[in-house]
Design a protein around this motif. Structure first.
Motif, PDB file in Angstrom:
ATOM      1  N   ARG A  77      -1.404  -6.912   1.476  1.00 57.73           N
ATOM      2  CA  ARG A  77      -2.599  -6.152   1.822  1.00 57.73           C
ATOM      3  C   ARG A  77      -2.449  -5.450   3.172  1.00 57.73           C
ATOM      4  O   ARG A  77      -2.957  -4.352   3.377  1.00 57.73           O
ATOM      5  N   VAL A  85       6.278  -3.018   4.764  1.00 60.89           N
ATOM      6  CA  VAL A  85       6.342  -3.247   3.324  1.00 60.89           C
ATOM      7  C   VAL A  85       7.526  -4.149   2.976  1.00 60.89           C
ATOM      8  O   VAL A  85       7.411  -5.089   2.192  1.00 60.89           O
ATOM      9  N   GLU A 244       0.855   7.330   2.621  1.00 61.80           N
ATOM     10  CA  GLU A 244       0.686   5.911   2.303  1.00 61.80           C
ATOM     11  C   GLU A 244      -0.706   5.677   1.729  1.00 61.80           C
ATOM     12  O   GLU A 244      -1.679   6.283   2.183  1.00 61.80           O
ATOM     13  N   PHE A 246      -3.105   2.621  -1.051  1.00 60.69           N
ATOM     14  CA  PHE A 246      -3.160   1.551  -2.050  1.00 60.69           C
ATOM     15  C   PHE A 246      -3.801   2.101  -3.313  1.00 60.69           C
ATOM     16  O   PHE A 246      -4.664   2.986  -3.264  1.00 60.69           O
ATOM     17  N   LYS A 283       0.858  -0.990  -3.650  1.00 64.15           N
ATOM     18  CA  LYS A 283       1.097  -0.355  -2.352  1.00 64.15           C
ATOM     19  C   LYS A 283       2.096   0.781  -2.557  1.00 64.15           C
ATOM     20  O   LYS A 283       3.149   0.598  -3.182  1.00 64.15           O
TER      21      LYS A 283
END
Length: 546
Positions: A77, A85, A244, A246, A283
């Motif tokens: 998260r 990452v 980037e 989610f 992600k």
């Protein structure tokens, strides 16, 4: 003896690893060397593990499975940037194995490290060696090979960390941009701080310190040099937007195969692609010139959350403008071996010092690369060794954005004299004249050990003899470093000399050096006598007479 890790200790290890990384975060940030640092490695890794810590602190049980799940979930998260990452995936692999156990032995830890490495490599579309991945892999290989012989964690984990240090030292040889900038991989460095923090907890020790550790200063200096190393042209940035986000609340129709297809689509429009996760959350990270297309592909799988798009081209322009604004007319580069000698050069306002000397002569390319990292139009180079002067001259042909002026210093004392004579307010021609004149006024000697039997300069030498020499020939020999040094000073000294300076090498005890200083002062009461710790290899003393 620490034979196993239980859930309570594991919880402490995560907290300690996070604290150790945060304390050294700035030092890791400063190792970023790419044309535009993709975020700050230390900061991204620290925020990633802090997210894991937050989940661990929220975990109300000391059940191994619950804590392992909390770490993996929190790290994913909070994962930020490539380095964060990859760290999250290393954690995922580590705790995927550990969650199945009540007590973790060294063989289990080694297995977990192996799985962690495999998952981390799998998370990156095009894995590069010379990065955090290399450090993680070589550590896991060492752990796997030695776990059966090292069943005590207090022996095993320090050895694994040392294997990581050795791996980190190889990263510049594997990734040219690191070698060019003279630094090691930032992500690998950050990973080692995490493991060192874990070891602290295992040993029952507290992680102490603040974010301003000694290591930070050197790292920051290296990063400043690195900026100058790679900002030659904007053409090096192929994909301009770091993107980037989610994917959350994935649609019921979305499958794991769809996630794999997204990765393939992103690889077709950019690089540095990372797509990790499962049907609960994914992600995504990509460098691309079409961030809108990347977002459109992702929207086919679910909702987007925590979007971040950074213009790396603009970041680069700003950095380039800063470098150009701070560019000066004249600078200095010295070649030296020994931390003490390098510190002295820096105290004399030498812009950059690169390692080199006897048995480790830098190449013309090494010198040219270092010159390019001195932010000046004209760069005075002090080879400080007769075997490096020619390479320094050849470096002129390898640099087209700097003007190199080689001052033919044959030893360290001449290099110091040249640096002292440099005047940044004088014009180039005047400095050339003054520096050449300065080195002519220095008499230098060296004390070392004969490495083979020989008959030379009128001396019958045996291996192990202590010898004293100037730049041309051996002047004295003996069995005692102190006696040979005193005899060499007497051979070199003239009535015109007023100052004697000794620079002690890495094999000289400080007490012995100070005792020798007293003898020199006693022998020459009318002269100024000084001692500095040079730290140079091979040579007990460098001697300067002026």
């Amino acid at each position: 003896m620490q034979k196993t890790i239980n859930a309570i200790l594991l919880r402490k290890m995560i907290l300690s690893g996070s604290k150790m990384l945060e304390i050294n975060r700035v030092a890791v940030d400063a190792l970023n060397v790419f044309p535009v640092p993709d975020g700050d490695t230390g900061t991204n890794m620290s925020l990633t593990i802090q997210s894991a810590v937050k989940e661990v602190n929220a975990c109300k049980t000391n059940n191994m499975s619950d804590i392992a799940d909390a770490v993996a979930r929190g790290a994913l998260r909070g994962a930020r940037g490539n380095s964060g990452v990859i760290l999250s995936q290393i954690f995922r692999g580590l705790f995927q194995v550990m969650k199945e156990m009540d007590q973790v032995e060294t063989k289990d830890f080694a297995k977990a490290m192996k799985v962690a490495t495999e998952i981390a490599y799998g998370a990156v579309s095009k894995p590069k060696e010379g990065t955090i991945l290399t450090v993680a892999r070589l550590m896991s290989e060492f752990a796997t090979a030695n776990a059966s012989k090292m069943k005590d964690f207090e022996v095993f984990l320090p050895a694994v960390i040392q294997a990581g240090e050795d791996a980190l030292a190889t990263t510049p040889e594997l990734l040219p941009v690191l070698k060019k900038a003279g630094v090691v991989d930032a992500g690998g460095k950050g990973l080692l701080f995490v493991y060192k923090g874990m070891l602290k907890a295992m040993m029952g020790e507290e992680v102490e310190g603040s974010a301003q550790q000694e290591e930070e200063a050197d790292a920051v200096e290296m990063a400043t040099d690195a900026e100058l190393a790679d900002y030659a042209s904007l053409d090096e940035i192929e994909f301009g937007y770091c993107t980037e986000f989610f994917i959350i609340n994935l649609y019921k129709k979305t499958t794991l195969a769809d996630i794999d297809k997204l990765r393939e689509k992103l690889m077709a429009i950019g690089d540095s692609v990372i797509v990790i996760g499962d049907l609960e959350m994914v992600k995504v990270h990509v460098h691309t010139n079409t961030p809108g297309v990347a977002l459109s592909h992702a929207l086919e799988l679910g909702e987007l959350d925590r979007l971040k798009i950074e213009n790396m081209l603009e970041q680069y322009r700003q950095l380039l403008a800063k470098v150009e604004a701070e560019k000066k007319e004249q600078g200095m580069l010295a070649i030296s071996a020994g931390a003490g000698l390098s510190d002295i050069f820096k105290s004399l306002n030498v812009d950059r010092v690169i390692e080199g000397g006897q048995t480790m002569n830098p190449s013309a390319d090494d010198i040219a690369s270092a010159v390019q990292r001195v932010n000046a139009e004209h760069v005075f180079v002090f080879p400080n060794n007769k075997n490096i002067i020619l390479a320094a001259e050849q470096a002129k042909a390898l640099v087209d954005n700097r003007r190199i002026h080689v001052v033919p210093t044959k030893n360290i004392p001449q290099g110091f004299a040249a640096a002292l004579a440099f005047d940044p307010d004088a014009d180039v021609e005047e400095n050339v004249f003054n520096l050449l004149h300065a080195i002519d006024n220095v008499t230098a000697g060296q004390v070392t050990t004969a490495v083979r039997d020989a008959n030379i300069d009128g001396h019958e030498l045996k291996t192990g003899d202590i010898i004293g020499l100037d730049n041309k020939k051996i002047l004295t020999k003996g069995d005692s470093v102190a006696e040979v040094t005193l005899a060499l000073i007497e051979k070199l000294r003239t009535d015109d000399h007023e100052i004697i300076t000794l620079y002690s090498g890495q094999d000289v005890d400080q007490a012995d050096a100070e005792a020798l200083l007293d003898k020199v002062a006693e022998a020459y009461p009318d002269m100024e006598v000084d001692l500095h710790v040079g730290g140079q290899p091979l040579y007990y003393y460098f001697i300067s007479l002026e």
